[in-house]
Write an enzyme that holds these catalytic residues in place. Structure first.
Site, PDB file in Angstrom:
ATOM      1  N   LYS A  28       0.826  -1.214   0.000  1.00 41.84           N
ATOM      2  CA  LYS A  28       0.000   0.000   0.000  1.00 41.84           C
ATOM      3  C   LYS A  28       0.854   1.255   0.000  1.00 41.84           C
ATOM      4  O   LYS A  28       0.463   2.270  -0.586  1.00 41.84           O
ATOM      5  CB  LYS A  28      -0.946   0.008   1.203  1.00 41.84           C
ATOM      6  CG  LYS A  28      -2.090  -0.978   1.036  1.00 41.84           C
ATOM      7  CD  LYS A  28      -3.303  -0.596   1.863  1.00 41.84           C
ATOM      8  CE  LYS A  28      -4.425  -1.589   1.635  1.00 41.84           C
ATOM      9  NZ  LYS A  28      -5.532  -1.455   2.563  1.00 41.84           N
ATOM     10  N   LYS A  73     -11.476  -3.232  -3.893  1.00 39.88           N
ATOM     11  CA  LYS A  73     -12.480  -2.183  -4.071  1.00 39.88           C
ATOM     12  C   LYS A  73     -11.829  -0.826  -4.254  1.00 39.88           C
ATOM     13  O   LYS A  73     -12.478   0.111  -4.709  1.00 39.88           O
ATOM     14  CB  LYS A  73     -13.492  -2.173  -2.906  1.00 39.88           C
ATOM     15  CG  LYS A  73     -12.912  -2.112  -1.501  1.00 39.88           C
ATOM     16  CD  LYS A  73     -14.020  -2.036  -0.453  1.00 39.88           C
ATOM     17  CE  LYS A  73     -13.781  -2.924   0.761  1.00 39.88           C
ATOM     18  NZ  LYS A  73     -12.531  -2.734   1.501  1.00 39.88           N
ATOM     19  N   LYS A  75      -4.459  -8.893  -6.521  1.00 36.23           N
ATOM     20  CA  LYS A  75      -5.705  -9.115  -5.795  1.00 36.23           C
ATOM     21  C   LYS A  75      -6.817  -8.202  -6.313  1.00 36.23           C
ATOM     22  O   LYS A  75      -6.561  -7.043  -6.625  1.00 36.23           O
ATOM     23  CB  LYS A  75      -5.421  -8.789  -4.318  1.00 36.23           C
ATOM     24  CG  LYS A  75      -6.477  -9.161  -3.343  1.00 36.23           C
ATOM     25  CD  LYS A  75      -6.062  -8.771  -1.926  1.00 36.23           C
ATOM     26  CE  LYS A  75      -6.127  -7.274  -1.706  1.00 36.23           C
ATOM     27  NZ  LYS A  75      -6.083  -6.856  -0.292  1.00 36.23           N
TER      28      LYS A  75
HETATM   29  P1  TYM Z   1     -10.765  -5.194   3.504  1.00 34.14           P
HETATM   30  O1  TYM Z   1     -11.747  -4.085   3.658  1.00 34.14           O
HETATM   31  O2  TYM Z   1      -9.627  -5.006   2.573  1.00 34.14           O
HETATM   32  O3  TYM Z   1     -11.522  -6.515   3.047  1.00 34.14           O
HETATM   33  C1  TYM Z   1     -12.607  -7.045   3.811  1.00 34.14           C
HETATM   34  C2  TYM Z   1     -12.543  -8.557   3.772  1.00 34.14           C
HETATM   35  O4  TYM Z   1     -12.564  -9.019   2.418  1.00 34.14           O
HETATM   36  C3  TYM Z   1     -11.450  -9.873   2.190  1.00 34.14           C
HETATM   37  N1  TYM Z   1     -10.965  -9.645   0.822  1.00 34.14           N
HETATM   38  C4  TYM Z   1     -10.799 -10.605  -0.080  1.00 34.14           C
HETATM   39  N2  TYM Z   1     -11.004 -11.933  -0.038  1.00 34.14           N
HETATM   40  C5  TYM Z   1     -10.750 -12.637  -1.152  1.00 34.14           C
HETATM   41  N3  TYM Z   1     -10.294 -12.076  -2.312  1.00 34.14           N
HETATM   42  C6  TYM Z   1     -10.080 -10.749  -2.396  1.00 34.14           C
HETATM   43  N4  TYM Z   1      -9.662 -10.204  -3.528  1.00 34.14           N
HETATM   44  C7  TYM Z   1     -10.331  -9.948  -1.248  1.00 34.14           C
HETATM   45  N5  TYM Z   1     -10.229  -8.618  -0.994  1.00 34.14           N
HETATM   46  C8  TYM Z   1     -10.615  -8.452   0.290  1.00 34.14           C
HETATM   47  C9  TYM Z   1     -10.405  -9.451   3.199  1.00 34.14           C
HETATM   48  O5  TYM Z   1      -9.505 -10.504   3.451  1.00 34.14           O
HETATM   49  C10 TYM Z   1     -11.250  -9.114   4.390  1.00 34.14           C
HETATM   50  O6  TYM Z   1     -11.558 -10.271   5.131  1.00 34.14           O
HETATM   51  N6  TYM Z   1      -7.773  -5.180   7.475  1.00 34.14           N
HETATM   52  C11 TYM Z   1      -9.074  -5.574   7.011  1.00 34.14           C
HETATM   53  C12 TYM Z   1     -10.233  -5.033   7.818  1.00 34.14           C
HETATM   54  C13 TYM Z   1     -10.166  -5.263   9.288  1.00 34.14           C
HETATM   55  C14 TYM Z   1     -10.362  -6.491   9.967  1.00 34.14           C
HETATM   56  C15 TYM Z   1     -10.266  -6.182  11.349  1.00 34.14           C
HETATM   57  C16 TYM Z   1     -10.605  -7.790   9.559  1.00 34.14           C
HETATM   58  C17 TYM Z   1      -9.961  -4.316  10.230  1.00 34.14           C
HETATM   59  N7  TYM Z   1     -10.015  -4.858  11.476  1.00 34.14           N
HETATM   60  C18 TYM Z   1     -10.404  -7.165  12.312  1.00 34.14           C
HETATM   61  C19 TYM Z   1     -10.740  -8.780  10.537  1.00 34.14           C
HETATM   62  C20 TYM Z   1     -10.638  -8.463  11.903  1.00 34.14           C
HETATM   63  C21 TYM Z   1      -9.253  -5.076   5.589  1.00 34.14           C
HETATM   64  O7  TYM Z   1      -8.615  -4.161   5.138  1.00 34.14           O
HETATM   65  O8  TYM Z   1     -10.241  -5.667   4.921  1.00 34.14           O
END
Ligand code: TYM
Length: 331
Positions: free
Chosen positions: A111, A197, A194
């Site tokens: 990032k 969004k 990957k």
């Molecule tokens: P974020 O917002 O990037 O994504 C949310 C969830 O979607 C999953 N994900 C994917 N899974 C499969 N293929 C993809 N291309 C893909 N893109 C995203 C992510 O693995 C995630 O589960 N750091 C986290 C948010 C967070 C969080 C937490 C998660 C903050 N605190 C505590 C679990 C527990 C994030 O940026 O997710």
């Protein structure tokens, strides 16, 4: 009952990557677990967000999650910033995590890109806050996509060091719940990156709110190779784009790559892409319609989030107050 916590950033419209990696697990876990789902606006601002857009995207995320099947009668759905326990514990974890640990985080490297000096300090300590999101509830199960694996390992390191430093056995081990199929959905334009969004190219992803035309057009243009589909998963090795489309199909159909290839193996991508677009439209159309319906009633969405935040505070406040006493704060 095991306690589940997971989060998603309101940094855009959720994609089928978010759905297949995380959200579909969240929906299923509600039947068997105590669930908390958090829209992580504090994490979102680690990269600058336009304030009006952030507010709108937080409400849109709430609507989409409800449309996917998150049920506020069974799960707490809330905005992270509404529950201050996350930040209080996040600071304590900033003082537990070591710089060396954070320096190994591949997501920060991705990032921050080439100009690391220009990244926010928040982006750097992002995983500490994520550990606090989970530990503030002493949650033990965290359903996520494969890209969060390293962050959850760090969260366990932080919790273990806290327990060790303060001579307690307070934070339990966190178990990541990562699905076998479609745990890492890749970009439609580049099978080595990957799906995200926040990717600048909308053509790289399917959003949960895309209509039938957009879905058909994006899938038709998705990058592939010239060979027909193999009849077994082994034939997908070294073919990241083909593998990705097969995994998406399997995830959306609730089956596995072997079953998809048993049916579609030997066919060219033209026919397979038509079948995949049809499947996506069938699965996403009800979610899109329900999201639109929910977005028309902002007061209801705010009420759901306020109710979820109250439930979350009731669980997290005593836990974090206890941690503050362990640390030695006058309380
Ligand atoms: P974020 O917002 O990037 O994504 C949310 C969830 O979607 C999953 N994900 C994917 N899974 C499969 N293929 C993809 N291309 C893909 N893109 C995203 C992510 O693995 C995630 O589960 N750091 C986290 C948010 C967070 C969080 C937490 C998660 C903050 N605190 C505590 C679990 C527990 C994030 O940026 O997710």
């Amino acid at each position: 009952m095991q306690r589940v916590l997971s989060g998603i950033q309101p940094s855009g419209i959720p994609t089928i990557g978010n759905y297949l990696g995380a959200i579909r697990q969240w929906v299923a876990l509600q039947d068997t677990h105590e669930c908390l789902f958090c829209i992580v606006d504090l994490h979102a601002i680690t990269s600058f967000q336009d304030p009006a857009k952030l507010r709108a995207q937080t409400l849109e995320m709430a609507a989409t999650l409800l449309a996917c099947g998150i049920d506020p009668a069974r799960s707490a759905l809330f905005a992270q910033s509404a529950v201050h326990a996350h930040v209080r514990l996040g600071w304590i974890f900033n003082c537990i995590a070591r710089l060396g640990w954070l320096n190994r985080m591949t997501q920060f490297k991705d990032k921050a890109g080439k100009d690391r000096e220009a990244a926010s300090a928040g982006l750097y300590v992002y995983p500490n806050l994520m550990a606090a999101d989970i530990a503030a509830y002493r949650a033990t199960r965290v359903p996520v996509g494969d890209d969060q694996r390293q962050h959850l390992e760090l969260a366990n390191d932080i919790c273990e060091k806290f327990n060790h430093d303060y001579g307690v056995d307070f934070f339990p081990r966190i178990e990541p719940l990562i699905l076998g199929e479609a745990a890492r959905v890749m970009s439609l334009r580049d099978g080595t990156r990957k799906m995200s969004k926040s990717d600048p190219s909308d053509q790289s992803r399917i959003n949960l709110t895309d209509d039938a035309d957009a879905i058909a057009q994006k899938i038709r243009r998705a990058r592939t190779d010239p060979a027909p589909l193999p009849s077994e998963p082994a034939g997908l090795a070294e073919r990241p784009e083909a593998r990705n489309l097969v995994d998406i199909y399997a995830g959306m159909a609730g089956t596995d790559a072997a079953a998809v290839l048993a049916e579609h193996g030997g066919r060219g991508f033209g026919a397979f892409k038509d079948a995949l677009a049809g499947l996506l439209v069938a699965r996403l159309a009800p979610i899109t319609a329900e999201t639109t319906r929910l977005l028309a009633d902002e007061a209801h969405l705010r009420e759901v989030l306020a109710g979820g935040a109250a439930q979350a505070r009731a669980l997290a406040d005593p836990i974090v107050a206890h941690v503050e006493r362990l640390v030695g704060f006058l309380a």
